[in-house]
Write an enzyme that holds these catalytic residues in place. Sequence first.
Site, PDB file in Angstrom:
ATOM      1  CE1 TYR A   1      -3.066   3.024   0.837  1.00  0.00           C
ATOM      2  CE2 TYR A   1      -3.416   2.140   3.027  1.00  0.00           C
ATOM      3  CZ  TYR A   1      -3.682   3.087   2.070  1.00  0.00           C
ATOM      4  OH  TYR A   1      -4.588   4.091   2.352  1.00  0.00           O
TER       5      TYR A   1
ATOM      6  CE  LYS B   1      -5.985   2.587  -1.427  1.00  0.00           C
ATOM      7  NZ  LYS B   1      -6.554   3.062  -0.159  1.00  0.00           N
TER       8      LYS B   1
ATOM      9  CB  VAL C   1      -8.559   0.627  -3.145  1.00  0.00           C
ATOM     10  CG1 VAL C   1      -8.918   0.377  -1.675  1.00  0.00           C
ATOM     11  CG2 VAL C   1      -7.965  -0.648  -3.739  1.00  0.00           C
TER      12      VAL C   1
END
Lengths: 309, 309, 309, 309
Positions: free
Chosen positions: C139, C167, C211
Amino acid sequence: MSQRTPAYTGVVPPIVTPMDANGEIDTASLERLVDFLVDAGVTGIFALGSSGESAYLTEAQRDTVLDVIVGAVSGRVPVLAGCIETTTHRALDRARSAAARGADALVATAPFYTRTHPSEIDRHFREIAARTELPLLAYDVPVSVHSKLDADQLLALAADGVIAGVKDSSGDDPGFRDLVIGARELPEFSVLTGHEAVVDAMMLMGADGVVPGLGNVDPAGYVRLLQACEKGDWAAAREEQERLIRLFRIVRAVEPGTAGGSTAGVGAFKCALALLGVIDDATPALPMRPFTEVETGRVRAVLEEVGLL
Amino acid sequence: MSQRTPAYTGVVPPIVTPMDANGEIDTASLERLVDFLVDAGVTGIFALGSSGESAYLTEAQRDTVLDVIVGAVSGRVPVLAGCIETTTHRALDRARSAAARGADALVATAPFYTRTHPSEIDRHFREIAARTELPLLAYDVPVSVHSKLDADQLLALAADGVIAGVKDSSGDDPGFRDLVIGARELPEFSVLTGHEAVVDAMMLMGADGVVPGLGNVDPAGYVRLLQACEKGDWAAAREEQERLIRLFRIVRAVEPGTAGGSTAGVGAFKCALALLGVIDDATPALPMRPFTEVETGRVRAVLEEVGLL
Amino acid sequence: MSQRTPAYTGVVPPIVTPMDANGEIDTASLERLVDFLVDAGVTGIFALGSSGESAYLTEAQRDTVLDVIVGAVSGRVPVLAGCIETTTHRALDRARSAAARGADALVATAPFYTRTHPSEIDRHFREIAARTELPLLAYDVPVSVHSKLDADQLLALAADGVIAGVKDSSGDDPGFRDLVIGARELPEFSVLTGHEAVVDAMMLMGADGVVPGLGNVDPAGYVRLLQACEKGDWAAAREEQERLIRLFRIVRAVEPGTAGGSTAGVGAFKCALALLGVIDDATPALPMRPFTEVETGRVRAVLEEVGLL
Amino acid sequence: MSQRTPAYTGVVPPIVTPMDANGEIDTASLERLVDFLVDAGVTGIFALGSSGESAYLTEAQRDTVLDVIVGAVSGRVPVLAGCIETTTHRALDRARSAAARGADALVATAPFYTRTHPSEIDRHFREIAARTELPLLAYDVPVSVHSKLDADQLLALAADGVIAGVKDSSGDDPGFRDLVIGARELPEFSVLTGHEAVVDAMMLMGADGVVPGLGNVDPAGYVRLLQACEKGDWAAAREEQERLIRLFRIVRAVEPGTAGGSTAGVGAFKCALALLGVIDDATPALPMRPFTEVETGRVRAVLEEVGLL
């Protein structure tokens, strides 16, 4: 440790640039300000620095400012001329103008606007020094140029005869201390702090002098402060320093959220000098705005509290 | 949504400034570069931008560069002249010079070196526009000036007729998108992206054009890319964009840890143009250094890989 | 280019964590929110992310949240569990808890609070992967951890089987594009964007999914947006995206200068979900504060404008 | 000025956390280190701070560390327990554990990972204080949490009885000085500096004590330094401080470009303590790496030069 004989010591205010309401240089006020500072006992004048609104002045205005200052100082103290420009050749243009106008030394920052590597900062100072005659001081001001001069790099430049001193406005105490300690092997190298609120502490470490923006407003206070430091009278130094810190609250006079940090600082210095009658007008250069009546009142209140009005 | 008629669209390269090995402007190379770009179909030339080493050029050099470019373009496309200076009056000096030299529009950034509030940035653009005749574009380049132009502020300046367009090099996609959406109510306002690696994506959002530093090296590639975007052929656009991304790897040719980001970028563009035979010498301005033979070899390898050599 | 078969695609909302007015987890509301999202067609749930207030939840609360979500999802879509912790062993503690609770994958950031070198970031991900069984996603969230994950580094981690996806909430388009292009050689590697305002542009580049924090509020909108992108109907995608941008203005509902960016974002998402009747209470965790009536009114106005109320 | 009676003064080292080669807490070494520090005359122990690798320890390890330290100190000096967590409830979990384990005071930072407004930082400290019994100190460490605690805000929290002191690791001298001056009206409020290289200067300003990471390695040196300061023997203080600065060069032992700043610092402290025979192993926590033989040699050379080996 060899005996130190730095060329630049004591109080060297970065002199502000008085303007009239139209933004034109007010040469009469500038001459009065020079006398105000020199009469108070300063040991040098730093022209065309950040407080001098160098970044706001046209080339022609910069030349005028330097002509007036050199003329008014008339050799009583050295005049250090800011050559604050984005890159090398532009700084050299300013350096040549400063030399032609009779400045005694040059002050240059790291390059800005560009994204610059330390090796390029090194080349910047070396090329300026190689192509000019006057002594060159390095001005470490990360808040404006967004890079930090490294102490080891500065000491190497000093050892090579490239720079004659440094004005440190970085707020990096360990780095400043490395300069002070390193300068003991460089007897003529001047280590000056720009941190007007902790001058006693910087002198305790071994600084050679100070370049205080606030010294425009109360040069005598900074002269007393340095005298106390030089005598080792740290209690008296602290008392004077804390009085100057109370004075420094003029930089909070600006209404929060309505102007930038440059306006808050130089605007307050000019406002105070106008209230003290040293200069005629407090107008800063565009895109800054003049202080409002309320803000001016706050500056006046501080000046009264510390006994300057 | 009203019909849009922005004045500046398509591919507007920020033209580099060729120099000889001594750092003097190489006017013959500059003229050849202008022809190379215009012949490839660019729709404008942005002179004295970041890629043009504006921050490295003396006042005299800036004037020379603009004279040569305006002369060589000879009205075939508009010439946008960078007036990239620390504050308002300094930018105005550049604006007057640009107007006198025949530029078609002005490009200014937010103030830099100083600590500036949004209200001061607003005043900066309004004062420049009020005191000049040419259309003014705002150049949003936080990496250099260390403040970000706000989309709402730019749209208000556009609505008031202060600015005619924006070059966005901020990398702030949501902000850019706000500009594009807001510009639908401002039919003549030009929204240009400076992000050479995601032009297809920015055009999909609704950008009017691109100001690609890499467009110095492959102007025809960017022209093809925009044509594909305008036709809505996004697959072709992506293919061309990805080829340009492979070309963009020339900015990684510089030996890591030996030079700054400005050298990596503009140094690579100049190196490539010299290898392509468009300009004579790849030397960048001080304090940057020329590319080494090894670095030049890396640039050559990329040019060969993408079919330019 | 090999055929891509990434494990995580489509719309994977970072689910918020409903609380009562005392800050206790509201499990009934959380279950309703899970159904709201899954029924709208999302393809995964990211639990304990930034929008899930992971940084605000105690260890016990984190465990509760994960238990409720895994239970409510009941295998309909994969559950990705945030293991967002300062360093390796702390993230591993969270990873073991997530595995024990039935999560399908782990999501970890670079270390934070500490000053960390890229080689240490690399070791961080490798050690987590080596000591756990579940797939691991990286992330990239510089705004929170203050370091940027490098595309080349991520692609190397992917090639070595350390990470199964990324992400990207960095806003660094060229870096994201490098990931997308590099992922063509890594058929199972998932490249997800966190940039809810430019999803069409990121899908055009080749992203595998999104996301979106805002997807808590309008999951159906994001599902439609991705469907349009997958069909190559970029005009429809842009229209849906621009509607979602209008909805995104709920993050400006907070009174300026009274709360931080985290409150503005997650506070607005929760406020909207409470107004939509999906969750009972909009209270965020300490030290955040609930939205005022005026702020809630602003959120309601936006929901009405875009047709959600 | 009222007589000052701050609860925390003198030398309060942020104790490091010895580990074995597998990263398990080495409780015997930790006990020896406690004795090494207390025997040298320190006036407090700060457990679970940044140098204590708090951000690297699991919850269970943090509990173990605190148990061992409280037990080993055995009431000889106060134990301050770091409750360094992202947000309020997480810090409160740590505070409750610290109280249960017999700590004498709590130390908390501003929230991190999240984007937090000053009003939220204020609420953070007030909520922690309201829900715990032990005295609370604020730890200002922008390099880790990426926000700066404001002097006026801290003084207001002190005046309201929320905080009993501050550890300032911000490097912001003017702010620190505002704390010192403001604390004259707050007789029990402790103002501690974390700046190990300028302790003499901070004591000159009026600091109450120091929290030096380097104090792990040479606690006796810092005790002598503070004694000199308290006697007003500034020459002796400077000499001792400069010796400690030479010692501080151990943080440059790490090979440049191979590890982060946390490794350089805490890694060097642990390496030196292992060389001094105080702890068994210099291993830092993942994702940090142990010092190499070459790096260890550099630490040894510095220890020898300053006379510790």
